[in-house]
Design a protein around this motif. Structure first.
Motif, PDB file in Angstrom:
ATOM      1  N   SER A   1      36.680  -5.463   4.526  1.00  0.00           N
ATOM      2  CA  SER A   1      36.846  -4.522   3.429  1.00  0.00           C
ATOM      3  C   SER A   1      36.099  -3.207   3.669  1.00  0.00           C
ATOM      4  CB  SER A   1      36.360  -5.139   2.118  1.00  0.00           C
ATOM      5  OG  SER A   1      34.990  -5.461   2.202  1.00  0.00           O
ATOM      6  N   ARG A   2      35.281  -3.150   4.689  1.00  0.00           N
ATOM      7  CA  ARG A   2      34.572  -1.923   5.041  1.00  0.00           C
ATOM      8  C   ARG A   2      35.138  -1.298   6.310  1.00  0.00           C
ATOM      9  NH1 ARG A   2      28.301  -3.943   4.103  1.00  0.00           N
ATOM     10  NH2 ARG A   2      28.508  -4.425   1.878  1.00  0.00           N
ATOM     11  N   SER A   3      36.263  -1.829   6.759  1.00  0.00           N
ATOM     12  CA  SER A   3      36.876  -1.351   8.000  1.00  0.00           C
ATOM     13  C   SER A   3      38.343  -1.053   7.741  1.00  0.00           C
ATOM     14  CB  SER A   3      36.759  -2.412   9.092  1.00  0.00           C
ATOM     15  OG  SER A   3      35.451  -2.897   9.219  1.00  0.00           O
ATOM     16  N   VAL A   4      38.947  -0.370   8.656  1.00  0.00           N
ATOM     17  CA  VAL A   4      40.407  -0.286   8.693  1.00  0.00           C
ATOM     18  C   VAL A   4      40.869  -1.396   9.633  1.00  0.00           C
ATOM     19  CG1 VAL A   4      42.386   1.058   9.423  1.00  0.00           C
ATOM     20  CG2 VAL A   4      40.498   2.177   8.210  1.00  0.00           C
ATOM     21  N   MET A   5      41.745  -2.243   9.129  1.00  0.00           N
ATOM     22  CA  MET A   5      42.248  -3.355   9.933  1.00  0.00           C
ATOM     23  C   MET A   5      43.709  -3.080  10.268  1.00  0.00           C
ATOM     24  SD  MET A   5      39.571  -5.162  10.154  1.00  0.00           S
ATOM     25  CE  MET A   5      40.295  -6.563  11.004  1.00  0.00           C
ATOM     26  N   GLY A   6      44.035  -3.272  11.541  1.00  0.00           N
ATOM     27  CA  GLY A   6      45.389  -2.977  11.965  1.00  0.00           C
ATOM     28  C   GLY A   6      46.005  -4.123  12.744  1.00  0.00           C
ATOM     29  N   TRP A   7      47.313  -4.082  12.788  1.00  0.00           N
ATOM     30  CA  TRP A   7      48.082  -4.992  13.645  1.00  0.00           C
ATOM     31  C   TRP A   7      48.900  -4.145  14.613  1.00  0.00           C
ATOM     32  CZ3 TRP A   7      47.667 -10.172  13.957  1.00  0.00           C
ATOM     33  CH2 TRP A   7      47.070 -10.862  12.897  1.00  0.00           C
ATOM     34  N   PHE A   8      48.872  -4.554  15.862  1.00  0.00           N
ATOM     35  CA  PHE A   8      49.666  -3.939  16.910  1.00  0.00           C
ATOM     36  C   PHE A   8      50.466  -5.037  17.604  1.00  0.00           C
ATOM     37  CE2 PHE A   8      47.893   0.403  17.321  1.00  0.00           C
ATOM     38  CZ  PHE A   8      46.827   0.289  16.439  1.00  0.00           C
ATOM     39  N   ARG A   9      51.454  -4.641  18.372  1.00  0.00           N
ATOM     40  CA  ARG A   9      52.212  -5.628  19.137  1.00  0.00           C
ATOM     41  C   ARG A   9      52.628  -5.043  20.475  1.00  0.00           C
ATOM     42  NH1 ARG A   9      57.824  -5.969  15.550  1.00  0.00           N
ATOM     43  NH2 ARG A   9      58.678  -3.919  16.153  1.00  0.00           N
ATOM     44  N   GLN A  10      52.828  -5.942  21.428  1.00  0.00           N
ATOM     45  CA  GLN A  10      53.276  -5.539  22.747  1.00  0.00           C
ATOM     46  C   GLN A  10      54.366  -6.480  23.211  1.00  0.00           C
ATOM     47  OE1 GLN A  10      50.214  -5.184  25.764  1.00  0.00           O
ATOM     48  NE2 GLN A  10      51.483  -3.783  26.946  1.00  0.00           N
ATOM     49  N   ALA A  11      55.543  -5.925  23.366  1.00  0.00           N
ATOM     50  CA  ALA A  11      56.681  -6.689  23.863  1.00  0.00           C
ATOM     51  C   ALA A  11      56.688  -6.648  25.383  1.00  0.00           C
ATOM     52  CB  ALA A  11      57.972  -6.098  23.302  1.00  0.00           C
ATOM     53  N   PRO A  12      57.349  -7.609  26.022  1.00  0.00           N
ATOM     54  CA  PRO A  12      57.393  -7.628  27.483  1.00  0.00           C
ATOM     55  C   PRO A  12      57.944  -6.322  28.048  1.00  0.00           C
ATOM     56  CG  PRO A  12      58.215  -9.679  26.588  1.00  0.00           C
ATOM     57  CD  PRO A  12      58.026  -8.764  25.421  1.00  0.00           C
ATOM     58  N   GLY A  13      57.209  -5.755  28.975  1.00  0.00           N
ATOM     59  CA  GLY A  13      57.653  -4.536  29.630  1.00  0.00           C
ATOM     60  C   GLY A  13      57.493  -3.273  28.820  1.00  0.00           C
ATOM     61  N   LYS A  14      56.868  -3.378  27.656  1.00  0.00           N
ATOM     62  CA  LYS A  14      56.696  -2.216  26.799  1.00  0.00           C
ATOM     63  C   LYS A  14      55.228  -1.965  26.510  1.00  0.00           C
ATOM     64  CE  LYS A  14      61.169  -2.509  24.472  1.00  0.00           C
ATOM     65  NZ  LYS A  14      61.872  -2.495  23.154  1.00  0.00           N
ATOM     66  N   GLU A  15      54.945  -0.771  26.041  1.00  0.00           N
ATOM     67  CA  GLU A  15      53.581  -0.443  25.677  1.00  0.00           C
ATOM     68  C   GLU A  15      53.247  -1.046  24.312  1.00  0.00           C
ATOM     69  OE1 GLU A  15      53.120   3.838  28.032  1.00  0.00           O
ATOM     70  OE2 GLU A  15      52.898   3.731  25.856  1.00  0.00           O
ATOM     71  N   ARG A  16      51.957  -1.230  24.080  1.00  0.00           N
ATOM     72  CA  ARG A  16      51.521  -1.747  22.793  1.00  0.00           C
ATOM     73  C   ARG A  16      51.777  -0.695  21.723  1.00  0.00           C
ATOM     74  NH1 ARG A  16      45.864  -4.724  22.918  1.00  0.00           N
ATOM     75  NH2 ARG A  16      45.154  -2.629  23.538  1.00  0.00           N
TER      76      ARG A  16
END
Length: 124
Positions: free
Chosen positions: A30-45
């Motif tokens: 609650s004191r941070s920014v929380m994020g979700w990222f993803r990386q597909a095969p052969g692609k950048e995150r």
């Protein structure tokens, strides 16, 4: 020492749902920014979603807006990513990330702490 541990990934059919969890230790979500990222095969995150409790803001990539929901449980110090109406193109390794500052950013360079990732695989 900060640790982010993702769970909840797996194999799911297109159109189905999954909920990813990110359990944090060494920092308060609650004191941070929380994020979700993803990386597909052969692609950048790529950025998926982020949340900050300061102002209660969330942000989503265009590709997931309306299908995914990011939320958190302060008592559990955990962030979730509810993924609905999943598509084959959602197949990727999903990473949880934490940013110390209060503003949401989409660049992965803005996040200092990262989890190890959890695999999400869609079957058509």
């Amino acid at each position: 020492q900060v640790q982010l541990v993702e769970s909840g990934g797996g194999l799911v059919q297109a159109g189905g749902s999954l909920r990813l969890s990110c359990a944090a230790s060494g920092l308060t979500v609650s004191r941070s920014v929380m994020g979700w990222f993803r990386q597909a095969p052969g692609k950048e995150r790529e950025f998926v979603a982020a949340i900050t409790w300061r102002g209660g803001s969330t942000s989503y990539s265009d590709s997931v807006k309306g299908r995914f929901v990011i939320s958190g449980d302060n008592a559990e110090n955990t962030v979730y990513l509810q993924m609905n109406s999943l598509k084959p193109e959602d197949t990727a390794v999903y990473y949880c990330a934490a940013r110390i500052f209060s503003s949401i950013v989409r660049a992965q360079t803005g996040y200092r702490y990262w989890g190890q990732g959890t695999q999400v695989t869609l079957s058509s």
